[in-house]
Write an enzyme that holds these catalytic residues in place. Structure first.
Site: not given
Length: 157
Positions: A67-68, A71
């Site tokens: 998820h990170e 980003h």
């Protein structure tokens, strides 16, 4: 798991899942409380909450890292890196990353207490229920401009 092992895992996942290198730092941040991890826009570092690894295991940790990394790679690529952006949601699906992290077992067991404050207008007797306190010397009734008086404060579990 140490910070160095976490960093190596992030580098490996970035290479395998995104086919792009991870050139910044990844480490555990013990101050994180309400989130599994965060990507820092200025430094491009990734911080991870160690509680998620300790309580939910390596698969949850891998999901948070993916998820990170979404980003990270979208931001560096100049695309939409925020949760509401289409680019972000598409990349999450592509790599199989969760949009939100799971709730920690310790948080599930906590009972949330909510405070409700009740105010009443001294002129028209209109009742106001609020979560936050009102400065009664500054604010007045919206209906008749009468003085507000605090009646009671209750706590709900």
């Amino acid at each position: 798991m140490t910070d160095q092992e976490l960093h190596n895992l992030v580098v490996k996942l970035s290479r395998e899942e995104f086919n792009k290198p991870f050139r910044h730092k990844a480490f555990f941040n013990p101050r994180l409380r309400t989130t599994g991890g965060r990507y820092m826009l200025r430094s491009h570092n990734i911080e991870i909450n160690k509680k998620y690894f300790e309580q939910l295991g390596e698969q949850e940790l891998i999901g948070i890292i993916k998820h990170e990394l979404c980003h990270y790679h979208l931001h560096l690529g100049g695309k939409g890196y925020k949760h509401r952006d289409k680019d972000f949601r598409e990349l999450l699906k592509e790599v199989g990353a969760p949009r939100y992290c799971s709730i920690l077992p310790e948080e599930k067991n906590k009972k949330r207490k909510r405070k409700i404050l009740v105010y009443q207008c001294s002129a028209c007797k209109l009742i106001y229920e609020r979560k936050k306190s009102i400065n009664t010397t500054r604010y007045v009734c919206g209906k008749c401009r009468g003085k507000l008086v605090k009646i009671k404060e209750t706590t709900i579990e």
